[in-house]
Motif scaffolding. Structure first.
Motif, PDB file in Angstrom:
ATOM      1  N   VAL A 113      20.636  17.519   5.029  1.00  0.00           N
ATOM      2  CA  VAL A 113      20.704  16.778   6.298  1.00  0.00           C
ATOM      3  C   VAL A 113      21.986  17.178   7.034  1.00  0.00           C
ATOM      4  O   VAL A 113      23.074  17.159   6.459  1.00  0.00           O
ATOM      5  N   PRO A 114      21.894  17.539   8.308  1.00  0.00           N
ATOM      6  CA  PRO A 114      23.084  17.928   9.079  1.00  0.00           C
ATOM      7  C   PRO A 114      24.115  16.797   9.108  1.00  0.00           C
ATOM      8  O   PRO A 114      23.773  15.614   9.110  1.00  0.00           O
ATOM      9  N   ALA A 115      25.394  17.198   9.204  1.00  0.00           N
ATOM     10  CA  ALA A 115      26.488  16.231   9.151  1.00  0.00           C
ATOM     11  C   ALA A 115      26.414  15.224  10.291  1.00  0.00           C
ATOM     12  O   ALA A 115      26.696  14.031  10.104  1.00  0.00           O
ATOM     13  N   GLU A 116      26.021  15.689  11.489  1.00  0.00           N
ATOM     14  CA  GLU A 116      25.998  14.765  12.631  1.00  0.00           C
ATOM     15  C   GLU A 116      24.935  13.674  12.448  1.00  0.00           C
ATOM     16  O   GLU A 116      25.119  12.532  12.907  1.00  0.00           O
ATOM     17  N   GLN A 117      23.848  14.012  11.757  1.00  0.00           N
ATOM     18  CA  GLN A 117      22.828  12.990  11.511  1.00  0.00           C
ATOM     19  C   GLN A 117      23.285  11.996  10.436  1.00  0.00           C
ATOM     20  O   GLN A 117      22.989  10.803  10.514  1.00  0.00           O
ATOM     21  N   LEU A 118      24.014  12.491   9.453  1.00  0.00           N
ATOM     22  CA  LEU A 118      24.570  11.591   8.443  1.00  0.00           C
ATOM     23  C   LEU A 118      25.629  10.671   9.073  1.00  0.00           C
ATOM     24  O   LEU A 118      25.746   9.500   8.685  1.00  0.00           O
ATOM     25  N   ASP A 119      26.384  11.225  10.028  1.00  0.00           N
ATOM     26  CA  ASP A 119      27.370  10.402  10.726  1.00  0.00           C
ATOM     27  C   ASP A 119      26.663   9.289  11.517  1.00  0.00           C
ATOM     28  O   ASP A 119      27.103   8.135  11.528  1.00  0.00           O
ATOM     29  N   TRP A 120      25.554   9.644  12.166  1.00  0.00           N
ATOM     30  CA  TRP A 120      24.750   8.642  12.881  1.00  0.00           C
ATOM     31  C   TRP A 120      24.256   7.568  11.909  1.00  0.00           C
ATOM     32  O   TRP A 120      24.309   6.370  12.196  1.00  0.00           O
ATOM     33  N   PHE A 121      23.814   7.999  10.750  1.00  0.00           N
ATOM     34  CA  PHE A 121      23.297   7.086   9.729  1.00  0.00           C
ATOM     35  C   PHE A 121      24.396   6.141   9.236  1.00  0.00           C
ATOM     36  O   PHE A 121      24.211   4.916   9.175  1.00  0.00           O
ATOM     37  N   LEU A 122      25.580   6.709   8.913  1.00  0.00           N
ATOM     38  CA  LEU A 122      26.692   5.905   8.390  1.00  0.00           C
ATOM     39  C   LEU A 122      27.154   4.872   9.416  1.00  0.00           C
ATOM     40  O   LEU A 122      27.532   3.740   9.057  1.00  0.00           O
ATOM     41  N   SER A 123      27.148   5.258  10.682  1.00  0.00           N
ATOM     42  CA  SER A 123      27.639   4.341  11.719  1.00  0.00           C
ATOM     43  C   SER A 123      26.754   3.101  11.872  1.00  0.00           C
ATOM     44  O   SER A 123      27.182   2.097  12.449  1.00  0.00           O
ATOM     45  N   ARG A 124      25.567   3.146  11.356  1.00  0.00           N
ATOM     46  CA  ARG A 124      24.631   2.025  11.486  1.00  0.00           C
ATOM     47  C   ARG A 124      24.412   1.288  10.158  1.00  0.00           C
ATOM     48  O   ARG A 124      23.597   0.379  10.075  1.00  0.00           O
ATOM     49  N   CYS A 125      25.128   1.748   9.115  1.00  0.00           N
ATOM     50  CA  CYS A 125      25.003   1.114   7.787  1.00  0.00           C
ATOM     51  C   CYS A 125      26.114   0.101   7.574  1.00  0.00           C
ATOM     52  O   CYS A 125      27.209   0.187   8.151  1.00  0.00           O
ATOM     53  N   SER A 126      25.837  -0.847   6.685  1.00  0.00           N
ATOM     54  CA  SER A 126      26.871  -1.764   6.205  1.00  0.00           C
ATOM     55  C   SER A 126      27.049  -1.550   4.707  1.00  0.00           C
ATOM     56  O   SER A 126      26.145  -1.091   4.010  1.00  0.00           O
ATOM     57  N   ASN A 127      28.241  -1.878   4.221  1.00  0.00           N
ATOM     58  CA  ASN A 127      28.568  -1.727   2.804  1.00  0.00           C
ATOM     59  C   ASN A 127      28.461  -3.070   2.098  1.00  0.00           C
ATOM     60  O   ASN A 127      28.784  -4.110   2.678  1.00  0.00           O
ATOM     61  N   ARG A 128      28.044  -3.020   0.836  1.00  0.00           N
ATOM     62  CA  ARG A 128      27.938  -4.285   0.091  1.00  0.00           C
ATOM     63  C   ARG A 128      28.153  -4.022  -1.395  1.00  0.00           C
ATOM     64  O   ARG A 128      27.732  -2.992  -1.924  1.00  0.00           O
ATOM     65  N   ILE A 129      28.813  -4.954  -2.070  1.00  0.00           N
ATOM     66  CA  ILE A 129      28.992  -4.912  -3.521  1.00  0.00           C
ATOM     67  C   ILE A 129      28.116  -5.997  -4.150  1.00  0.00           C
ATOM     68  O   ILE A 129      28.200  -7.169  -3.771  1.00  0.00           O
ATOM     69  N   ILE A 130      27.267  -5.614  -5.112  1.00  0.00           N
ATOM     70  CA  ILE A 130      26.461  -6.565  -5.874  1.00  0.00           C
ATOM     71  C   ILE A 130      27.090  -6.698  -7.247  1.00  0.00           C
ATOM     72  O   ILE A 130      27.216  -5.703  -7.983  1.00  0.00           O
ATOM     73  N   LEU A 131      27.539  -7.894  -7.583  1.00  0.00           N
ATOM     74  CA  LEU A 131      28.175  -8.104  -8.886  1.00  0.00           C
ATOM     75  C   LEU A 131      27.152  -7.987 -10.003  1.00  0.00           C
ATOM     76  O   LEU A 131      25.977  -8.343  -9.842  1.00  0.00           O
ATOM     77  N   GLY A 132      27.593  -7.459 -11.145  1.00  0.00           N
ATOM     78  CA  GLY A 132      26.711  -7.305 -12.298  1.00  0.00           C
ATOM     79  C   GLY A 132      26.032  -8.617 -12.663  1.00  0.00           C
ATOM     80  O   GLY A 132      26.680  -9.649 -12.782  1.00  0.00           O
ATOM     81  N   GLY A 133      24.703  -8.564 -12.843  1.00  0.00           N
ATOM     82  CA  GLY A 133      23.926  -9.756 -13.181  1.00  0.00           C
ATOM     83  C   GLY A 133      23.294 -10.432 -11.991  1.00  0.00           C
ATOM     84  O   GLY A 133      22.376 -11.250 -12.152  1.00  0.00           O
ATOM     85  N   ASN A 134      23.762 -10.121 -10.775  1.00  0.00           N
ATOM     86  CA  ASN A 134      23.217 -10.762  -9.575  1.00  0.00           C
ATOM     87  C   ASN A 134      21.994 -10.011  -9.049  1.00  0.00           C
ATOM     88  O   ASN A 134      21.824  -8.815  -9.270  1.00  0.00           O
ATOM     89  N   LEU A 135      21.152 -10.741  -8.323  1.00  0.00           N
ATOM     90  CA  LEU A 135      19.954 -10.161  -7.724  1.00  0.00           C
ATOM     91  C   LEU A 135      20.255  -9.617  -6.336  1.00  0.00           C
ATOM     92  O   LEU A 135      20.948 -10.260  -5.543  1.00  0.00           O
ATOM     93  N   LEU A 136      19.710  -8.434  -6.034  1.00  0.00           N
ATOM     94  CA  LEU A 136      19.759  -7.900  -4.683  1.00  0.00           C
ATOM     95  C   LEU A 136      18.531  -8.384  -3.898  1.00  0.00           C
ATOM     96  O   LEU A 136      18.626  -8.704  -2.712  1.00  0.00           O
TER      97      LEU A 136
END
Length: 466
Positions: A18-41
């Motif tokens: 995947v071209p870098a500019e498309q990945l940059d577009w993708f990242l700009s619209r994503c959010s980050n999240r941490i799921i603690l061990g044992g928890n449900l997503l």
């Protein structure tokens, strides 16, 4: 929390091209999240609102079957799950539980249409992920259906065969006791005419006859010579049915000296009837032993098939002896091994602890690998199948090797691809090793191939507590 960059995404197989500019577009619209061990997503009934890209950690994907968790996939670093382009799934049907602290990127499903219209290579990459997912789920469903059908077949066979086999074994035991009583009654009637030690000598002949039938048979030439000598000996003593009796005695490994010793216990006028009595008695004893062994083999086969498909257990992981599955698989494939005259060598490390596995699924791995090995030795003069197990304390290694023609280096890296096969269409679908690879991955393990002309070995590595 790791800062996710274009370089990190490009290191994942799904986003390699995947071209870098498309990945940059993708990242700009994503959010980050941490799921603690044992928890449900997510859990069944929740809407599928995001595409998940796993940056680190592990997530178990499972469904509940009769109240027990059945894992069908494990999401790890680089995995992509959740909503994908052109997917018709709107609601989760499974549970997603973090096995450890897990970092994920969340791409909103409501932006999928924009991505499809403007980001071609990115869309193409995610469609490939979806097609792989469909293929894996379909193959798993087909495998489940086959195992379920085998389970139903086993249940029917067990129901129809268990009672007759048990009845045969009971009848054999009764007949053996009756033969013993008949011999004792004969002794009591003829007590004044028989020499001491008669019963003990007859018992020793019976044991010899049974043991001899379990050994390698004589060559036709040697058996004919023995039979001719016995016919001559019997006819000189005017024994009735000399030819048939000689044939039986030669099959039992008896000689003229054995017959002479038997007659020494009897009055001279009893020679013919005594020899014929002994022949009938030995034939009956050995036939009963054959029936007992054949019935025992049917019973053992039913038990091995049951253990192989794990018909009465769940699909959850549980601690088990890795060698039991290997032995049961050898029993279920015994007919093929014997038909091809395959010599089986087993080097099992008896110190290996119980391993946490999905028993039925792993039995399918052993079955596919051993079945392939038998096929590979089709034109081998003296085929040898070798099974080895060992452990380093953290992992168990199971190697299955054969002395077939080997796998050419030019195709060795394709053998685990779905639908790739070196067998004729009528003999292979190309899914056997693909199934092996997927099941081993479900156990957090690896399967590797080592092959040179005249020697091929598949090595399965599984963590003891996966």
């Amino acid at each position: 929390m790791t800062r996710v960059t274009i370089e990190i995404l490009q290191s994942f197989a799904a986003f390699n091209d995947v071209p870098a500019e498309q990945l940059d577009w993708f990242l700009s619209r994503c959010s980050n999240r941490i799921i603690l061990g044992g928890n449900l997503l997510f859990k069944p009934g929740m809407p599928i609102d995001f595409t998940y890209v796993f940056i680190s950690g592990k997530l178990s994907l499972y469904v509940l079957n009769n109240g027990e968790a059945r894992e069908f996939a494990c999401a790890e670093t680089g995995s992509v799950h959740g909503y994908l382009p052109f997917s018709r799934g709107k609601v989760n049907f499974a549970y997603g539980r973090a096995l450890e602290n897990t970092q994920i990127l969340l791409f909103p499903a409501n932006m999928m249409t924009e991505m499809i219209c403007t980001q071609f290579e990115l869309t193409q990459a995610l469609v490939h992920v979806m097609s792989s997912r469909v293929r894996n789920i379909t193959a798993r469903q087909q495998q489940d259906e086959k195992m379920a059908a085998l389970g139903r077949l086993h249940a029917g066979l067990a129901h129809e065969l268990n009672n007759p086999v048990a009845a045969i074994l009971r009848a054999v035991a009764i007949l053996q006791r009756q033969l013993q009583h008949m011999r004792q009654a004969f002794e009591e009637v003829a007590a004044e005419r028989l020499s001491d030690g008669f019963d003990g000598f007859v018992n020793s002949l019976i044991l010899r006859a049974i043991a001899h039938r379990q050994q390698l048979p004589f060559s036709m030439q040697e058996k004919s010579l023995r039979e001719a000598r016995l016919v001559y000996w019997l006819e000189r003593r005017h024994i009735q049915n000399a030819s048939d009796t000689a044939d039986d005695f030669a099959g039992f490994g008896f000689t003229e000296e054995d017959a002479d010793r038997f007659l020494a216990y009897l009055p001279g006028q009893w020679a013919s009837s005594g020899i014929n009595w002994l022949d009938s008695h030995l034939v009956a004893e050995t036939l009963l032993k054959d029936i007992e062994e054949a019935s025992g083999q049917i019973d053992a086969l039913l038990k091995s098939v049951k253990a192989f498909i794990h018909a009465d257990q769940s699909h959850d992981r549980r601690f088990a002896d890795i060698h039991e599955g290997l032995r049961h698989t050898l029993v279920t494939l015994k007919y093929r091994l014997e038909d091809k005259n395959v010599q089986v060598i087993q080097h099992f490390d008896t110190e290996i602890p119980f391993v946490k596995i999905m028993i039925g699924e792993l039995n399918q791995v052993w079955s596919n690998l051993i079945d392939n090995a038998i096929d590979a030795m089709e034109n081998t003069q003296i085929p040898v199948l070798e099974l080895n197990t060992r452990s380093d304390g953290k992992f168990v290694y199971v190697s299955i090797g054969d002395n077939g023609m080997g796998i050419p280096a030019c195709i060795a890296d394709r053998v685990f691809d779905p639908f790739f096969s070196t067998k004729p269409i009528s003999k292979g679908t190309g899914l056997g090793l693909d199934i092996v690879s997927r099941i081993v991955k479900l156990h957090d393990g690896t399967v590797t191939l080592q092959s040179v002309p005249g020697r091929t070995e598949f090595i399965v590595c599984i963590p003891i507590n996966s």
